[in-house]
Design an enzyme around this catalytic site. Sequence first.
Site, PDB file in Angstrom:
ATOM      1  N   SER A  28       0.868  -1.193   0.000  1.00  0.00           N
ATOM      2  CA  SER A  28       0.000   0.000   0.000  1.00  0.00           C
ATOM      3  C   SER A  28       0.894   1.229   0.000  1.00  0.00           C
ATOM      4  CB  SER A  28      -0.868  -0.004   1.256  1.00  0.00           C
ATOM      5  OG  SER A  28      -1.417   1.281   1.485  1.00  0.00           O
TER       6      SER A  28
ATOM      7  N   TYR B 231      -1.727  -0.556  10.360  1.00  0.00           N
ATOM      8  CA  TYR B 231      -1.823  -0.896   8.940  1.00  0.00           C
ATOM      9  C   TYR B 231      -0.545  -0.467   8.215  1.00  0.00           C
ATOM     10  CZ  TYR B 231      -3.749  -1.029   4.178  1.00  0.00           C
ATOM     11  OH  TYR B 231      -3.967  -1.298   2.845  1.00  0.00           O
TER      12      TYR B 231
HETATM   13  P1  NDP Z   1     -11.423  -6.377   0.565  1.00  0.00           P
HETATM   14  O1  NDP Z   1     -11.894  -6.159   1.955  1.00  0.00           O
HETATM   15  O2  NDP Z   1     -12.332  -6.026  -0.576  1.00  0.00           O
HETATM   16  O3  NDP Z   1     -10.941  -7.874   0.377  1.00  0.00           O
HETATM   17  C1  NDP Z   1     -10.084  -8.455   1.303  1.00  0.00           C
HETATM   18  C2  NDP Z   1      -9.822  -9.882   0.890  1.00  0.00           C
HETATM   19  O4  NDP Z   1      -8.911 -10.483   1.812  1.00  0.00           O
HETATM   20  C3  NDP Z   1     -11.076 -10.713   0.915  1.00  0.00           C
HETATM   21  O5  NDP Z   1     -11.013 -11.609  -0.167  1.00  0.00           O
HETATM   22  C4  NDP Z   1     -10.981 -11.461   2.233  1.00  0.00           C
HETATM   23  O6  NDP Z   1     -11.707 -12.694   2.125  1.00  0.00           O
HETATM   24  C5  NDP Z   1      -9.482 -11.683   2.344  1.00  0.00           C
HETATM   25  N1  NDP Z   1      -8.975 -11.854   3.693  1.00  0.00           N
HETATM   26  C6  NDP Z   1      -8.987 -10.980   4.733  1.00  0.00           C
HETATM   27  N2  NDP Z   1      -8.406 -11.505   5.811  1.00  0.00           N
HETATM   28  C7  NDP Z   1      -7.994 -12.756   5.456  1.00  0.00           C
HETATM   29  C8  NDP Z   1      -7.310 -13.793   6.130  1.00  0.00           C
HETATM   30  N3  NDP Z   1      -6.931 -13.685   7.413  1.00  0.00           N
HETATM   31  N4  NDP Z   1      -7.041 -14.929   5.454  1.00  0.00           N
HETATM   32  C9  NDP Z   1      -7.409 -15.061   4.154  1.00  0.00           C
HETATM   33  N5  NDP Z   1      -8.060 -14.126   3.480  1.00  0.00           N
HETATM   34  C10 NDP Z   1      -8.349 -12.977   4.117  1.00  0.00           C
HETATM   35  O7  NDP Z   1     -10.036  -5.547   0.457  1.00  0.00           O
HETATM   36  P2  NDP Z   1      -9.277  -4.917  -0.772  1.00  0.00           P
HETATM   37  O8  NDP Z   1      -9.527  -5.702  -1.985  1.00  0.00           O
HETATM   38  O9  NDP Z   1      -9.534  -3.461  -0.759  1.00  0.00           O
HETATM   39  O10 NDP Z   1      -7.756  -5.110  -0.300  1.00  0.00           O
HETATM   40  C11 NDP Z   1      -6.942  -6.171  -0.771  1.00  0.00           C
HETATM   41  C12 NDP Z   1      -5.506  -5.843  -0.434  1.00  0.00           C
HETATM   42  O11 NDP Z   1      -5.143  -4.612  -1.049  1.00  0.00           O
HETATM   43  C13 NDP Z   1      -5.229  -5.666   1.066  1.00  0.00           C
HETATM   44  O12 NDP Z   1      -3.981  -6.194   1.400  1.00  0.00           O
HETATM   45  C14 NDP Z   1      -5.227  -4.143   1.240  1.00  0.00           C
HETATM   46  O13 NDP Z   1      -4.453  -3.742   2.328  1.00  0.00           O
HETATM   47  C15 NDP Z   1      -4.597  -3.727  -0.074  1.00  0.00           C
HETATM   48  N6  NDP Z   1      -4.871  -2.354  -0.472  1.00  0.00           N
HETATM   49  C16 NDP Z   1      -6.151  -1.920  -0.752  1.00  0.00           C
HETATM   50  C17 NDP Z   1      -6.374  -0.609  -1.153  1.00  0.00           C
HETATM   51  C18 NDP Z   1      -7.714  -0.094  -1.524  1.00  0.00           C
HETATM   52  O14 NDP Z   1      -7.832   1.130  -1.783  1.00  0.00           O
HETATM   53  N7  NDP Z   1      -8.751  -0.909  -1.590  1.00  0.00           N
HETATM   54  C19 NDP Z   1      -5.262   0.349  -1.255  1.00  0.00           C
HETATM   55  C20 NDP Z   1      -3.961  -0.215  -0.921  1.00  0.00           C
HETATM   56  C21 NDP Z   1      -3.791  -1.507  -0.557  1.00  0.00           C
HETATM   57  P3  NDP Z   1     -12.411 -13.451   3.379  1.00  0.00           P
HETATM   58  O15 NDP Z   1     -13.031 -12.374   4.227  1.00  0.00           O
HETATM   59  O16 NDP Z   1     -13.359 -14.386   2.737  1.00  0.00           O
HETATM   60  O17 NDP Z   1     -11.269 -14.146   4.074  1.00  0.00           O
END
Ligand code: NDP
Length: 258
Positions: free
Chosen positions: A150, A163
């Site tokens: 990020s 974070y």
């Molecule tokens: P979402 O909340 O839309 O999706 C998160 C995903 O991670 C889901 O598929 C969730 O599935 C999975 N997840 C969360 N915790 C776990 C775990 N312990 N084990 C396995 N799977 C897990 O988030 P984003 O798509 O926005 O974010 C994805 C990545 O991108 C993250 O690392 C975030 O920090 C990073 N990011 C996002 C930004 C944004 O603007 N959206 C900007 C910068 C970075 P489930 O709940 O089914 O496990």
Amino acid sequence: MTTQAKNLFDLSGKVAVITGGNRGIGLGLARGLAQAGASVSLWARDEVSNAQAAESLAEAGGQVQTLRCDVSSPEDVDQATAKTLERFGQIDAGFANAGFGDAADPLKLELKDFRRILATNLDGVFLCFKSWGKHMSEREGGGKLVAISSISAIFGTPMQPHYAASKGGVEALVRAYAARLARYDVQVNSVQPGWIVTDATAPAVENARFSETVVRRIPARRWGEPADLAGVAVYLASDASRYHTGDSLRIDGGYTIF
Ligand code: NDP
């Protein structure tokens, strides 16, 4: 496109794992990889979302596997690696994308809440890189490790110290694994998305005042979409990036240079 360029980015016959691949950025990465010809294995905790994601990828072609996995658990990660290898026989590219954040005042944040974020965002990347990296270093042909980091890793984030620390740690892990695995033809990089519309950012997108302030700071004048990350995913999974390692690729519509 010339034949040579097409082959350079062609992922036919390759297998990619995407953690957190059932929605948001992870699903955007998975769709791009599948459209470029890869078979994909999506790892996440919610099996209903996993099944929906698999269905939505069906039209992209290629094979899709979904596995229930909590990336903060070493047992889950090792089991998921074993099940992916059982099904496909190889992992060519691993995307450690699963992660989340919340807001907290650094002066009030409890250690348990600090560690809760690190368990998924940093331990999760470590466990996946170790498991996938071992497989890739022991076989012919190397592989690709990618962490979704990020821009919080570089900016001061007054209300997200946990974070930001997790993502700063991810960047250091990427460089460590890149230096260790380069000799095995394994390239290791991070992607730093800017402001991307997903379930995680929906409240911010819906907050008109906040959203306007964000968009004014983005030269591209819009929030990013998960599909905006598909191209970099294909590049990093493909032969085109064979001499590109230990780097962070920022996909943010110009946010950080403005
Ligand atoms: P979402 O909340 O839309 O999706 C998160 C995903 O991670 C889901 O598929 C969730 O599935 C999975 N997840 C969360 N915790 C776990 C775990 N312990 N084990 C396995 N799977 C897990 O988030 P984003 O798509 O926005 O974010 C994805 C990545 O991108 C993250 O690392 C975030 O920090 C990073 N990011 C996002 C930004 C944004 O603007 N959206 C900007 C910068 C970075 P489930 O709940 O089914 O496990």
